[in-house]
Motif scaffolding. Structure first.
Motif, PDB file in Angstrom:
ATOM      1  N   LEU A  81       0.836  -1.204   0.000  1.00  0.00           N
ATOM      2  CA  LEU A  81       0.000   0.000   0.000  1.00  0.00           C
ATOM      3  C   LEU A  81       0.873   1.257   0.000  1.00  0.00           C
ATOM      4  O   LEU A  81       0.583   2.225  -0.708  1.00  0.00           O
ATOM      5  CB  LEU A  81      -0.938  -0.023   1.219  1.00  0.00           C
ATOM      6  CG  LEU A  81      -1.955   1.119   1.314  1.00  0.00           C
ATOM      7  CD1 LEU A  81      -2.818   1.195   0.057  1.00  0.00           C
ATOM      8  CD2 LEU A  81      -2.853   0.935   2.541  1.00  0.00           C
ATOM      9  N   ALA A  82       1.958   1.218   0.768  1.00  0.00           N
ATOM     10  CA  ALA A  82       2.877   2.365   0.768  1.00  0.00           C
ATOM     11  C   ALA A  82       3.452   2.592  -0.627  1.00  0.00           C
ATOM     12  O   ALA A  82       3.591   3.730  -1.088  1.00  0.00           O
ATOM     13  CB  ALA A  82       3.993   2.140   1.787  1.00  0.00           C
ATOM     14  N   VAL A  93       5.128   5.855   4.227  1.00  0.00           N
ATOM     15  CA  VAL A  93       6.087   4.958   4.869  1.00  0.00           C
ATOM     16  C   VAL A  93       5.299   3.955   5.705  1.00  0.00           C
ATOM     17  O   VAL A  93       4.330   4.331   6.370  1.00  0.00           O
ATOM     18  CB  VAL A  93       7.036   5.754   5.788  1.00  0.00           C
ATOM     19  CG1 VAL A  93       8.041   4.831   6.458  1.00  0.00           C
ATOM     20  CG2 VAL A  93       7.751   6.839   5.006  1.00  0.00           C
ATOM     21  N   SER A  94       5.704   2.687   5.655  1.00  0.00           N
ATOM     22  CA  SER A  94       4.973   1.676   6.425  1.00  0.00           C
ATOM     23  C   SER A  94       5.704   1.327   7.715  1.00  0.00           C
ATOM     24  O   SER A  94       6.928   1.366   7.783  1.00  0.00           O
ATOM     25  CB  SER A  94       4.779   0.412   5.579  1.00  0.00           C
ATOM     26  OG  SER A  94       6.004  -0.260   5.381  1.00  0.00           O
ATOM     27  N   TYR A  95       4.937   0.994   8.742  1.00  0.00           N
ATOM     28  CA  TYR A  95       5.501   0.638  10.050  1.00  0.00           C
ATOM     29  C   TYR A  95       4.857  -0.639  10.579  1.00  0.00           C
ATOM     30  O   TYR A  95       3.636  -0.796  10.566  1.00  0.00           O
ATOM     31  CB  TYR A  95       5.253   1.771  11.062  1.00  0.00           C
ATOM     32  CG  TYR A  95       5.950   3.058  10.706  1.00  0.00           C
ATOM     33  CD1 TYR A  95       7.337   3.143  10.717  1.00  0.00           C
ATOM     34  CD2 TYR A  95       5.223   4.188  10.341  1.00  0.00           C
ATOM     35  CE1 TYR A  95       7.982   4.321  10.374  1.00  0.00           C
ATOM     36  CE2 TYR A  95       5.864   5.363  10.000  1.00  0.00           C
ATOM     37  CZ  TYR A  95       7.245   5.426  10.015  1.00  0.00           C
ATOM     38  OH  TYR A  95       7.886   6.586   9.670  1.00  0.00           O
ATOM     39  N   THR A  96       5.684  -1.536  11.073  1.00  0.00           N
ATOM     40  CA  THR A  96       5.165  -2.722  11.769  1.00  0.00           C
ATOM     41  C   THR A  96       4.551  -2.272  13.095  1.00  0.00           C
ATOM     42  O   THR A  96       4.740  -1.133  13.526  1.00  0.00           O
ATOM     43  CB  THR A  96       6.293  -3.716  12.087  1.00  0.00           C
ATOM     44  OG1 THR A  96       7.218  -3.085  12.983  1.00  0.00           O
ATOM     45  CG2 THR A  96       7.026  -4.146  10.843  1.00  0.00           C
ATOM     46  N   GLY A  97       3.841  -3.189  13.745  1.00  0.00           N
ATOM     47  CA  GLY A  97       3.294  -2.876  15.054  1.00  0.00           C
ATOM     48  C   GLY A  97       4.395  -2.409  16.000  1.00  0.00           C
ATOM     49  O   GLY A  97       4.240  -1.421  16.731  1.00  0.00           O
TER      50      GLY A  97
ATOM     51  N   GLN B  56       2.656  -4.720  -9.940  1.00  0.00           N
ATOM     52  CA  GLN B  56       1.322  -4.299 -10.365  1.00  0.00           C
ATOM     53  C   GLN B  56       0.949  -2.940  -9.777  1.00  0.00           C
ATOM     54  O   GLN B  56      -0.006  -2.307 -10.218  1.00  0.00           O
ATOM     55  CB  GLN B  56       0.277  -5.323  -9.910  1.00  0.00           C
ATOM     56  CG  GLN B  56       0.377  -6.658 -10.626  1.00  0.00           C
ATOM     57  CD  GLN B  56      -0.627  -7.653 -10.064  1.00  0.00           C
ATOM     58  OE1 GLN B  56      -1.780  -7.340  -9.846  1.00  0.00           O
ATOM     59  NE2 GLN B  56      -0.171  -8.870  -9.816  1.00  0.00           N
ATOM     60  N   LEU B  57       1.675  -2.513  -8.757  1.00  0.00           N
ATOM     61  CA  LEU B  57       1.292  -1.295  -8.047  1.00  0.00           C
ATOM     62  C   LEU B  57       2.194  -0.108  -8.337  1.00  0.00           C
ATOM     63  O   LEU B  57       1.796   1.032  -8.174  1.00  0.00           O
ATOM     64  CB  LEU B  57       1.302  -1.552  -6.535  1.00  0.00           C
ATOM     65  CG  LEU B  57       0.207  -2.472  -6.035  1.00  0.00           C
ATOM     66  CD1 LEU B  57       0.462  -2.866  -4.599  1.00  0.00           C
ATOM     67  CD2 LEU B  57      -1.143  -1.792  -6.188  1.00  0.00           C
ATOM     68  N   THR B  58       3.429  -0.387  -8.725  1.00  0.00           N
ATOM     69  CA  THR B  58       4.378   0.714  -8.814  1.00  0.00           C
ATOM     70  C   THR B  58       5.452   0.388  -9.842  1.00  0.00           C
ATOM     71  O   THR B  58       5.761  -0.771 -10.100  1.00  0.00           O
ATOM     72  CB  THR B  58       5.027   0.971  -7.433  1.00  0.00           C
ATOM     73  OG1 THR B  58       5.944   2.039  -7.545  1.00  0.00           O
ATOM     74  CG2 THR B  58       5.747  -0.257  -6.923  1.00  0.00           C
ATOM     75  N   GLU B  59       5.971   1.454 -10.450  1.00  0.00           N
ATOM     76  CA  GLU B  59       7.063   1.254 -11.402  1.00  0.00           C
ATOM     77  C   GLU B  59       8.389   1.167 -10.670  1.00  0.00           C
ATOM     78  O   GLU B  59       9.249   0.381 -11.021  1.00  0.00           O
ATOM     79  CB  GLU B  59       7.090   2.412 -12.407  1.00  0.00           C
ATOM     80  CG  GLU B  59       5.977   2.308 -13.436  1.00  0.00           C
ATOM     81  CD  GLU B  59       5.418   3.672 -13.801  1.00  0.00           C
ATOM     82  OE1 GLU B  59       6.158   4.668 -13.717  1.00  0.00           O
ATOM     83  OE2 GLU B  59       4.222   3.738 -14.162  1.00  0.00           O
TER      84      GLU B  59
END
Lengths: 438, 438
Positions: A81-82, A93-97, B56-59
């Motif tokens: 998603l990031a 930016v993604s973060y774990t729990g 599929q989401l990003t280049e």
């Protein structure tokens, strides 16, 4: 500029296309000038696939390893998603729990949040980044990965919103809000525009599946306004907030919902909705000695077996016998273990018989000012009686009445009560239920 | 009782059945009285599936998010493997790179290990547990998840073995050891029983794909004995250790391999094997000014472009022109970037032309005592000449001679040299190459 926490469930990010749609919505919120923190669950079937793999390898996996395994699901969804959001030109930016500071105890599989230290998330907000946080997972003081159990992602979202003093926590799901009853059972059910936190708690505790009880408890304790809405539409969903919620809320809650709020305060009783629950079994202990502390001893044993009891009814002892009956409902999954524990203590408890009814139905009517309005229970029991439905047990609280019925009578009971309380949508209010499941 | 680190690649844990086979091997090692630490890669196609989703989401995904995504793969394999081992009655606990104390710098996608603090792994060993560690991943000082890039899991295993003072690090793969040449090119190639670390380093650096260069460098620096073997058989594979390796090794290395070691010391030269590499391109800078520091400036520019140069040949300046030619080989993936950087500096470097040869072949003959034995190079060049193969560039080190050929001549070159040095298996030595890929 508001700070909005958005939570997306697994069905909202089931594949690349769905993920792009979610990314677009997040970017739109950002472009509207808001700060956004996102909590995301594992993609669609990921969790089931992982459980299936584990099932091929072991009969009973150590719970620590199971948590490690399942936590991989959110790592995948959050980093993807990031990437999708970055691709649309918005830094994310993604973060774990653990990275998001979701501190828990060490009860693997059903960890409780013991603290929230979302420093890195707060830093991302300051730096204009969208922070994507893994739902459902945390870290114990031993530095082990834990999962929060059912409803865990909702709980992560609300806890984050509370810790960050967010203006609202949006729970995205595949339906567009909470309804006066399950639309699959009552096609005329209406979407509720606004609910108080207490009523939502009762609905969640008694079978409404959209929001998990723990998340609602968190929202109530920390006064976090919730907005339950569909990830497939831009329509407003159901707002859950008390009137004394953040003043900033006024700008976010649409006027219509606020109006409903004002009306709530002059009209009583206001029925919020009907929840139902098919997951409970009933156990009756027949002829237990009517001695002081005997009931307490029984429920100590039940609690030690790990069962969460819902309703309890104890009738008065039959005259002269010195013995009473106690019935209670409990989740079906806990029944066998609980029965075994009670039977093992038969001598101590000194009862005559144990009767087990697998699968009962429970209907709960939730609304403000119920107990002070005798007309409510009269109308409830009257409507059930007219529909020829027998009531087995009854419990009440300040804002709820629950009745136990036969499982096969439950749907009819929900429809009858829904009509009796005038909850059915009029033609002009009628909404099409667009969800794929609840 | 020895401490054995075992590394299993993705093909060894491709599905539940493969994972059970690996679990069984680990339990057998444990039951034989050894302590076992396991490093595991992501299951079979997991990494490709995740990359496909990202595509599929990003280049161009942010590398931090890519590392977060890919690190999920080992979480899945390691927790499943721990479950399978527990199911067989042996206690096992899985650790992420961070939990195992694999500290790295912040170069996402190709992080370098900066420290090893495997306290929890050591505690597991003391408590009689098998520790399962995620390969390929670590944690930066910013508490971000990093991946180690190609060969990362081998590197994790060797680094752990070094930090824990393990007696041996076993690298399980789908072939049963290192061969005198790639058996797909030379069907008569022999499995090598034993190699010195230096020779293995040269082989790995010049195209032998079974062991990654970084892992071998670690093994050499910390003197960790390696055993490269097949996860599909119990046969001994190839031992990589110098004679002064841990004394404890004696009990683990089979006598035959030790005997080979002794023989090595009296015979010279001993050819260890032939590596080949098809991944390199060649660039020639024609007519560069023969001024002091000009070559240095060229290679500064190449280094700044991020290219890892393999071979360099500079010819003497053509009499009177004051200009020389410089040729070098570099990974094909780096070529376009490097060419652009050199062309941007054309004025400064003052060269006449840049010639680019995509796809050259490099053959490397590795063995002890080569430079001191003129017969080796004579035999090498003689055999290539007899086979009608042109040599474009030559470089030599203490224990290696590498030649650049046309790509289409490379396989023939490898076979010709293999035969000329008497490396072909005799009938009794012939082995069947059972691998599925190298």
């Amino acid at each position: 500029m508001a700070l909005i926490v958005q939570k997306y469930g697994g069905s909202s990010v089931s594949d690349a296309e769905a993920m792009k749609r979610v990314a677009k919505r997040i970017c739109d919120t950002r472009h509207a000038g808001h700060n956004v923190v996102v909590v995301v669950s594992a993609m669609g079937d990921t969790t089931d696939d992982l459980l299936d793999l584990a099932g091929q390898l072991t009969e009973e996996a150590p719970q620590r390893e199971m948590d490690m395994l399942l936590s991989a699901g959110e790592r995948i969804s959050m980093s993807l998603l990031a990437m999708a959001i970055n691709q649309m030109g918005v830094p994310a930016v993604s973060y774990t729990g653990a990275q998001a500071g979701v501190l828990t105890d060490s009860h693997f599989g059903k960890a409780q949040i013991t603290g929230m230290v979302p420093e890195r998330v707060a830093r991302s907000i300051r730096e204009g980044q969208v922070a994507i946080v893994a739902g459902f997972q945390g870290v114990s003081s031993d530095d082990d990965v834990t999962t929060l159990g059912r409803g865990g992602s909702d709980t992560t979202a609300v806890a984050l919103a509370a810790a960050l003093h967010a203006d609202v926590c949006e729970i995205y799901t595949d339906v567009d809000g909470l309804y006066t009853a399950d639309p699959r059972i009552v096609p005329t059910a209406r979407r509720v525009r606004r609910l108080r936190q207490e009523e939502t708690l009762e609905l969640a505790a008694h079978g409404a599946k959209i929001l998990h009880l723990r998340a609602v408890e968190f929202a109530r304790r920390y006064n976090v306004p919730l907005h339950v809405r569909s990830s497939f539409s831009d329509k407003d969903g159901t707002w859950i907030a008390n009137s004394d919620a953040h003043p900033e809320l006024v700008g976010l809650v649409p006027d219509a919902a606020l109006k409903t709020l004002e009306e709530d305060q002059v009209e009583a009783p206001v029925i919020s909705g009907i929840a139902h629950d098919r997951s409970q079994d009933k156990i009756t202990i027949v002829g237990i000695a009517d001695a002081p502390g005997m009931a307490a001893r029984l429920f100590q044993i039940v609690a030690a077996a790990g069962a969460n009891i819902d309703m309890i009814v104890q009738n008065i002892p039959t005259s002269g016998t010195g013995r009473a009956n106690i019935s209670f409902t409990l989740p079906g999954a806990d029944a066998q273990r609980t029965i075994a524990a009670i039977e093992a203590a038969k001598d101590e408890l000194d009862y005559q018989d144990l009767r087990y009814s697998p699968g009962v139905g429970i209907l709960s009517l939730v609304g403000a000012g119920m107990r002070t309005n005798p007309g409510v229970s009269a109308k409830l029991f009257g409507s059930l009686s007219e529909a020829g439905i027998n009531i087995d047990m009854i419990t009440t609280s300040e804002i709820r009445i629950s009745v136990v019925t036969k499982l096969e009578d439950l749907d009819r009971a929900v429809r009858a009560v829904h009509s009796a309380f005038g909850l059915d949508a009029t033609e002009s209010e009628a909404v099409v239920y667009g969800g794929t499941g609840r």
